[in-house]
Motif scaffolding. Structure first.
Motif, PDB file in Angstrom:
ATOM      1  N   GLN A 149       0.830  -1.200   0.000  1.00 40.40           N
ATOM      2  CA  GLN A 149       0.000   0.000   0.000  1.00 40.40           C
ATOM      3  C   GLN A 149       0.865   1.251   0.000  1.00 40.40           C
ATOM      4  O   GLN A 149       1.863   1.327   0.710  1.00 40.40           O
ATOM      5  N   ASP A 150       0.469   2.194  -0.820  1.00 40.44           N
ATOM      6  CA  ASP A 150       1.174   3.466  -0.826  1.00 40.44           C
ATOM      7  C   ASP A 150       0.875   4.218   0.465  1.00 40.44           C
ATOM      8  O   ASP A 150      -0.247   4.163   0.977  1.00 40.44           O
ATOM      9  N   ILE A 151       1.865   4.916   0.992  1.00 41.61           N
ATOM     10  CA  ILE A 151       1.658   5.655   2.239  1.00 41.61           C
ATOM     11  C   ILE A 151       1.742   7.160   2.025  1.00 41.61           C
ATOM     12  O   ILE A 151       1.332   7.928   2.874  1.00 41.61           O
ATOM     13  N   SER A 152       2.278   7.572   0.871  1.00 41.35           N
ATOM     14  CA  SER A 152       2.490   8.994   0.642  1.00 41.35           C
ATOM     15  C   SER A 152       2.567   9.256  -0.853  1.00 41.35           C
ATOM     16  O   SER A 152       3.055   8.414  -1.601  1.00 41.35           O
ATOM     17  N   PHE A 153       2.092  10.423  -1.262  1.00 40.62           N
ATOM     18  CA  PHE A 153       2.229  10.798  -2.667  1.00 40.62           C
ATOM     19  C   PHE A 153       3.585  11.435  -2.953  1.00 40.62           C
ATOM     20  O   PHE A 153       3.878  11.763  -4.096  1.00 40.62           O
ATOM     21  N   THR A 154       4.390  11.616  -1.913  1.00 43.73           N
ATOM     22  CA  THR A 154       5.686  12.262  -2.131  1.00 43.73           C
ATOM     23  C   THR A 154       6.869  11.342  -1.920  1.00 43.73           C
ATOM     24  O   THR A 154       7.988  11.689  -2.273  1.00 43.73           O
ATOM     25  N   ARG A 155       6.648  10.177  -1.346  1.00 47.62           N
ATOM     26  CA  ARG A 155       7.751   9.239  -1.194  1.00 47.62           C
ATOM     27  C   ARG A 155       7.200   7.826  -1.066  1.00 47.62           C
ATOM     28  O   ARG A 155       6.117   7.626  -0.541  1.00 47.62           O
ATOM     29  N   PRO A 156       7.931   6.839  -1.576  1.00 47.28           N
ATOM     30  CA  PRO A 156       7.479   5.456  -1.436  1.00 47.28           C
ATOM     31  C   PRO A 156       7.896   4.886  -0.091  1.00 47.28           C
ATOM     32  O   PRO A 156       8.813   5.417   0.552  1.00 47.28           O
ATOM     33  N   PRO A 157       7.249   3.795   0.342  1.00 47.32           N
ATOM     34  CA  PRO A 157       7.688   3.141   1.576  1.00 47.32           C
ATOM     35  C   PRO A 157       9.079   2.548   1.380  1.00 47.32           C
ATOM     36  O   PRO A 157       9.415   2.076   0.295  1.00 47.32           O
ATOM     37  N   THR A 158       9.858   2.550   2.452  1.00 42.16           N
ATOM     38  CA  THR A 158      11.205   1.984   2.373  1.00 42.16           C
ATOM     39  C   THR A 158      11.468   0.917   3.436  1.00 42.16           C
ATOM     40  O   THR A 158      12.533   0.304   3.435  1.00 42.16           O
ATOM     41  N   ALA A 159      10.512   0.681   4.310  1.00 40.34           N
ATOM     42  CA  ALA A 159      10.680  -0.341   5.339  1.00 40.34           C
ATOM     43  C   ALA A 159      10.039  -1.649   4.887  1.00 40.34           C
ATOM     44  O   ALA A 159       8.966  -1.647   4.280  1.00 40.34           O
ATOM     45  N   ALA A 160      10.680  -2.748   5.221  1.00 41.19           N
ATOM     46  CA  ALA A 160      10.198  -4.050   4.770  1.00 41.19           C
ATOM     47  C   ALA A 160       8.786  -4.340   5.275  1.00 41.19           C
ATOM     48  O   ALA A 160       7.980  -4.927   4.537  1.00 41.19           O
ATOM     49  N   ASP A 161       8.474  -3.919   6.495  1.00 36.29           N
ATOM     50  CA  ASP A 161       7.158  -4.250   7.035  1.00 36.29           C
ATOM     51  C   ASP A 161       6.041  -3.388   6.449  1.00 36.29           C
ATOM     52  O   ASP A 161       4.871  -3.574   6.792  1.00 36.29           O
ATOM     53  N   GLU A 162       6.392  -2.475   5.556  1.00 34.06           N
ATOM     54  CA  GLU A 162       5.382  -1.684   4.848  1.00 34.06           C
ATOM     55  C   GLU A 162       4.916  -2.366   3.577  1.00 34.06           C
ATOM     56  O   GLU A 162       4.044  -1.857   2.880  1.00 34.06           O
ATOM     57  N   TYR A 163       5.528  -3.499   3.242  1.00 34.26           N
ATOM     58  CA  TYR A 163       5.175  -4.231   2.017  1.00 34.26           C
ATOM     59  C   TYR A 163       4.498  -5.550   2.361  1.00 34.26           C
ATOM     60  O   TYR A 163       4.997  -6.330   3.160  1.00 34.26           O
ATOM     61  N   ASP A 164       3.344  -5.758   1.734  1.00 39.26           N
ATOM     62  CA  ASP A 164       2.543  -6.940   2.021  1.00 39.26           C
ATOM     63  C   ASP A 164       2.873  -8.123   1.121  1.00 39.26           C
ATOM     64  O   ASP A 164       2.617  -9.270   1.496  1.00 39.26           O
ATOM     65  N   PHE A 165       3.376  -7.845  -0.061  1.00 37.88           N
ATOM     66  CA  PHE A 165       3.564  -8.897  -1.059  1.00 37.88           C
ATOM     67  C   PHE A 165       5.042  -8.993  -1.442  1.00 37.88           C
ATOM     68  O   PHE A 165       5.667  -7.975  -1.766  1.00 37.88           O
ATOM     69  N   TRP A 166       5.560 -10.220  -1.432  1.00 35.32           N
ATOM     70  CA  TRP A 166       6.974 -10.465  -1.718  1.00 35.32           C
ATOM     71  C   TRP A 166       7.099 -11.546  -2.780  1.00 35.32           C
ATOM     72  O   TRP A 166       6.394 -12.568  -2.719  1.00 35.32           O
ATOM     73  N   GLY A 167       8.022 -11.353  -3.725  1.00 36.46           N
ATOM     74  CA  GLY A 167       8.346 -12.389  -4.685  1.00 36.46           C
ATOM     75  C   GLY A 167       9.301 -13.402  -4.077  1.00 36.46           C
ATOM     76  O   GLY A 167       9.740 -13.266  -2.933  1.00 36.46           O
TER      77      GLY A 167
END
Length: 125
Positions: free
Chosen positions: A98-116
């Motif tokens: 999920q996007d958290i901001s329109f000015t910067r992307p998330p950079t922490a691993a726990d901010e990402y739900d889906f992993w390859g």
């Protein structure tokens, strides 16, 4: 969202590789996407990310050498890696969340739900 990374391999120092990540299951145009890596015997670390409107961020160690891009109609994200160094050797994982901001992307691993599943990159000296 299911993610499938590819494009890893063995390359000499100074060389280039392009990693690809294909998403399936649903459109990820509204997600932030990115790449993390885990060097052998080390902790997982952030590499690069892009939010849904195109803002990007890079780890200091790869800034200026790596470029992230996305192709929403193809549900794909890429990582162009140039000037590779032995310390870039790692398993690379593509991520979406999920996007958290329109000015910067998330950079922490726990901010990402889906992993390859990861693709291995080995850079020889």
């Amino acid at each position: 969202v299911q993610l499938q990374a590819s494009g890893g391999g063995l390359v000499q120092a100074g060389g280039s590789l392009r990693l690809s990540c294909a998403a399936s299951g649903r459109s990820f145009s509204g997600y932030a996407v990115g790449w993390f890596r885990q060097p052998p015997g080390k902790e997982r670390e952030f590499v690069s990310a892009m939010n849904q409107v195109g803002f990007t961020d890079y780890a200091d160690s790869v800034r200026g050498r790596f470029t992230i891009s996305r192709d929403n109609p193809k549900n794909a994200v890429y990582l162009e890696m140039n000037g590779l160094k032995p310390e870039d050797t790692a398993t690379y994982y593509c991520v979406a969340g999920q996007d958290i901001s329109f000015t910067r992307p998330p950079t922490a691993a726990d901010e990402y739900d889906f992993w390859g599943q990861g693709t291995e990159v080995t850079v020889s000296s």
